[in-house]
Design an enzyme around this catalytic site. Structure first.
Site, PDB file in Angstrom:
ATOM      1  N   LYS A  52      -7.498 112.223  50.082  1.00 25.24           N
ATOM      2  CA  LYS A  52      -8.329 111.315  49.492  1.00 25.24           C
ATOM      3  C   LYS A  52      -7.616 109.920  49.587  1.00 25.24           C
ATOM      4  CE  LYS A  52     -11.446 109.562  46.847  1.00 25.24           C
ATOM      5  NZ  LYS A  52     -12.882 109.006  47.647  1.00 25.24           N
TER       6      LYS A  52
HETATM    7  P1  NAP Z   1     -18.213 105.975  36.429  1.00 26.69           P
HETATM    8  O1  NAP Z   1     -19.541 105.984  36.578  1.00 26.69           O
HETATM    9  O2  NAP Z   1     -17.316 104.866  36.277  1.00 26.69           O
HETATM   10  O3  NAP Z   1     -17.806 106.987  35.304  1.00 26.69           O
HETATM   11  C1  NAP Z   1     -16.525 107.309  35.017  1.00 26.69           C
HETATM   12  C2  NAP Z   1     -16.553 108.587  34.053  1.00 26.69           C
HETATM   13  O4  NAP Z   1     -15.202 108.632  33.238  1.00 26.69           O
HETATM   14  C3  NAP Z   1     -17.587 108.536  32.771  1.00 26.69           C
HETATM   15  O5  NAP Z   1     -17.907 109.640  32.333  1.00 26.69           O
HETATM   16  C4  NAP Z   1     -16.369 107.801  31.594  1.00 26.69           C
HETATM   17  O6  NAP Z   1     -17.028 108.135  30.404  1.00 26.69           O
HETATM   18  C5  NAP Z   1     -15.152 108.718  32.010  1.00 26.69           C
HETATM   19  N1  NAP Z   1     -14.162 108.101  31.303  1.00 26.69           N
HETATM   20  C6  NAP Z   1     -13.522 107.080  31.451  1.00 26.69           C
HETATM   21  N2  NAP Z   1     -12.271 107.013  30.843  1.00 26.69           N
HETATM   22  C7  NAP Z   1     -12.419 108.240  30.144  1.00 26.69           C
HETATM   23  C8  NAP Z   1     -11.505 108.476  28.973  1.00 26.69           C
HETATM   24  N3  NAP Z   1     -10.480 107.878  28.652  1.00 26.69           N
HETATM   25  N4  NAP Z   1     -11.883 109.703  28.284  1.00 26.69           N
HETATM   26  C9  NAP Z   1     -12.959 110.435  28.694  1.00 26.69           C
HETATM   27  N5  NAP Z   1     -13.894 109.883  29.798  1.00 26.69           N
HETATM   28  C10 NAP Z   1     -13.453 108.709  30.302  1.00 26.69           C
HETATM   29  O7  NAP Z   1     -17.254 106.793  37.826  1.00 26.69           O
HETATM   30  P2  NAP Z   1     -17.549 107.640  38.944  1.00 26.69           P
HETATM   31  O8  NAP Z   1     -17.933 106.645  39.910  1.00 26.69           O
HETATM   32  O9  NAP Z   1     -18.730 108.581  38.712  1.00 26.69           O
HETATM   33  O10 NAP Z   1     -16.189 108.210  39.272  1.00 26.69           O
HETATM   34  C11 NAP Z   1     -15.690 109.279  38.654  1.00 26.69           C
HETATM   35  C12 NAP Z   1     -14.432 109.920  39.558  1.00 26.69           C
HETATM   36  O11 NAP Z   1     -14.820 110.224  40.792  1.00 26.69           O
HETATM   37  C13 NAP Z   1     -13.596 108.735  39.590  1.00 26.69           C
HETATM   38  O12 NAP Z   1     -12.292 109.437  39.733  1.00 26.69           O
HETATM   39  C14 NAP Z   1     -13.537 108.092  40.731  1.00 26.69           C
HETATM   40  O13 NAP Z   1     -12.544 107.312  41.493  1.00 26.69           O
HETATM   41  C15 NAP Z   1     -14.182 109.303  41.664  1.00 26.69           C
HETATM   42  N6  NAP Z   1     -15.008 108.748  43.057  1.00 26.69           N
HETATM   43  C16 NAP Z   1     -16.119 107.668  42.800  1.00 26.69           C
HETATM   44  C17 NAP Z   1     -16.700 107.577  43.883  1.00 26.69           C
HETATM   45  C18 NAP Z   1     -17.827 106.315  43.763  1.00 26.69           C
HETATM   46  O14 NAP Z   1     -18.261 106.033  44.996  1.00 26.69           O
HETATM   47  N7  NAP Z   1     -18.425 106.180  42.819  1.00 26.69           N
HETATM   48  C19 NAP Z   1     -16.412 108.323  45.214  1.00 26.69           C
HETATM   49  C20 NAP Z   1     -15.695 109.317  44.972  1.00 26.69           C
HETATM   50  C21 NAP Z   1     -14.791 109.561  43.943  1.00 26.69           C
HETATM   51  P3  NAP Z   1     -18.031 107.047  29.632  1.00 26.69           P
HETATM   52  O15 NAP Z   1     -19.318 107.217  30.208  1.00 26.69           O
HETATM   53  O16 NAP Z   1     -17.764 107.615  28.083  1.00 26.69           O
HETATM   54  O17 NAP Z   1     -17.315 105.885  29.870  1.00 26.69           O
END
Ligand code: NAP
Length: 284
Positions: A167
Site C-alpha cells: 500500500k
Molecule cells: P475519512 O472520511 O476522513 O474518515 C476517517 C474515519 O476515521 C472517520 O470514521 C473518523 O471518525 C475516524 N477517526 C479519526 N480519528 C479517530 C479517532 N481518534 N478515534 C476514532 N475514530 C477516528 O477517511 P477515509 O477516506 O474514509 O479513510 C479511512 C482509511 O482509509 C484511512 O486510513 C485512509 O488513509 C484509508 N484510505 C482512504 C482512501 C481515500 O481515497 N479516501 C483510499 C484508500 C485508503 P469521525 O467521523 O468521528 O471523525
C-alpha cells in the site's frame, strides 16, 4: 454473515453500503454517530460503541484514520468479540502500525488480516477497490469471499504486513503522480496557458493518465470536493517517508508532495481533496 464496520468515513460508509446490497447483515459504528446514521436507511444497524458493533459478528472491518484510532476502537471492543471472528484491517496504517495491530490481534487471539485498499471514493462506491490482502493462508478463501462486494481485485500478497508495505508503494505512486499533475497545471496557469491544452498534448500518448484529467479538472476549477482528503494524504506521506528512511531510500518526490500537502493543510484545506496541493504549487 454479520459484518461489523468500525469507521464510516468516505471509505467505510461506501463499503458498508456494498455489503448491505450484497445481502449481508451489517453493523456500523462511527465516533461521530451522525456520519453512520444515514446507513440505517440502507439497512445497517447503527451501534453506539465498538463493543456493541462487534458482538456476534463473523467479520470485523476497521476503516479508520490511522493505527491509533484502530487500536483504540479494537481495545474498546475486545471483550465482546466472539471466538472465530476474522479481523480485516483495511485502514492505511503503515509498516509499524500494521505490526502494532498484529501484536494486538495476537494478544486478543484474533485472526488478523492486513488488507489496505487502493482506490478512492468512487471505486469504493462502485465496489471496485483493489484489496492488498495479507495474513494466514488458511483464511484466504474466506477473505476473498468477504471482499467480493467491495473489491474488483483482491491481491493476496503473503504474511500479514505485506499488504501495508505494498500500500505504501502504491501511494508513493498516487502522491507523486498528483504532485506532478499539480506542477504541470500550476506552471501552465502561471505561463498564461490553458490546462486543457496540456491535456491535449498527453492525450492518447504513453504519458497520458486518467488521473491527470480527473485531478486536473479540479485544479482548473479550484474546487476540491474530498475524494482522498489532504489530512489522509499527509498521514500517508509521513508513513511512506518513515518506510523510506528505515529502508534507506531517498524519496525526494514524496518529500515534495508532503511539503505542498503540509502547506495546504495549514491553510484550511485539510478536509478537501489532495488535488488542493495545486494551490501550494501555484502559490495561490
Ligand atoms: P475519512 O472520511 O476522513 O474518515 C476517517 C474515519 O476515521 C472517520 O470514521 C473518523 O471518525 C475516524 N477517526 C479519526 N480519528 C479517530 C479517532 N481518534 N478515534 C476514532 N475514530 C477516528 O477517511 P477515509 O477516506 O474514509 O479513510 C479511512 C482509511 O482509509 C484511512 O486510513 C485512509 O488513509 C484509508 N484510505 C482512504 C482512501 C481515500 O481515497 N479516501 C483510499 C484508500 C485508503 P469521525 O467521523 O468521528 O471523525
Amino acid at each position: 454473515m454479520t459484518i461489523a464496520v468500525l469507521g464510516t468515513g468516505i471509505m467505510g460508509s461506501a463499503m458498508a453500503r456494498n455489503w448491505l446490497k450484497a445481502g449481508e447483515t451489517v453493523r456500523v459504528w462511527n465516533r461521530t454517530r451522525a456520519k453512520a446514521e444515514p446507513l440505517a436507511e440502507a439497512g445497517a444497524q447503527v451501534a453506539d460503541d465498538p463493543g456493541s458493533a462487534v458482538e456476534g459478528a463473523d467479520v470485523i472491518v476497521t476503516m479508520l484514520y490511522d493505527a491509533d484510532a484502530v487500536a483504540q476502537a479494537m481495545e474498546a471492543a475486545a471483550g465482546r468479540i466472539g471466538p472465530g471472528a476474522l479481523w480485516l484491517q483495511m485502514s492505511t496504517v503503515g509498516i509499524e502500525g500494521a505490526q502494532r495491530l498484529a501484536d494486538l490481534a495476537t494478544q486478543r487471539r484474533l485472526t488478523y488480516v492486513d488488507s489496505p485498499v487502493v482506490g478512492t471514493k468512487e471505486p469504493a462506491e462502485q465496489g471496485k477497490l483493489t484489496a492488498l490482502a495479507s495474513g494466514p493462508d488458511e483464511v484466504r478463501d474466506r477473505v476473498e469471499t468477504v471482499l467480493r462486494p467491495v473489491a474488483a481485485k483482491v491481491l493476496w500478497v503473503g504474511p500479514a504486513g505485506q499488504g501495508s508495505r505494498l500500500k505504501l508503494v502504491a501511494n508513493t505512486w498516487v502522491l507523486t503522480a498528483t504532485e506532478g499533475v499539480a506542477n504541470a497545471f500550476a506552471l501552465a496557469d502561471a505561463l498564461g496557458l490553458d490546462g486543457n491544452d496540456f491535456l491535449k498534448v498527453i492525450e492518447g500518448g504513453p504519458l497520458d493518465l486518467t488521473y491527470a484529467h480527473v485531478k486536473g479538472a479540479l485544479m482548473m476549477r479550484r474546487e476540491f470536493p474530498p475524494s482522498f482528503p489532504v489530512s489522509g494524504a499527509v498521514k500517508d506521506a509521513n508513513l511512506i517517508l518513515a518506510a523510506g528512511e528505515s529502508a534507506g531510500v531517498d524519496l525526494a518526490a514524496v518529500e515534495a508532495a508532503r511539503r505542498h500537502l503540509d502547506e495546504v493543510a495549514r491553510g484550511s484545506h485539510r478536509d478537501e481533496d489532495m488535488a488542493a496541493m495545486y494551490l501550494a504549487a501555484r502559490r495561490a
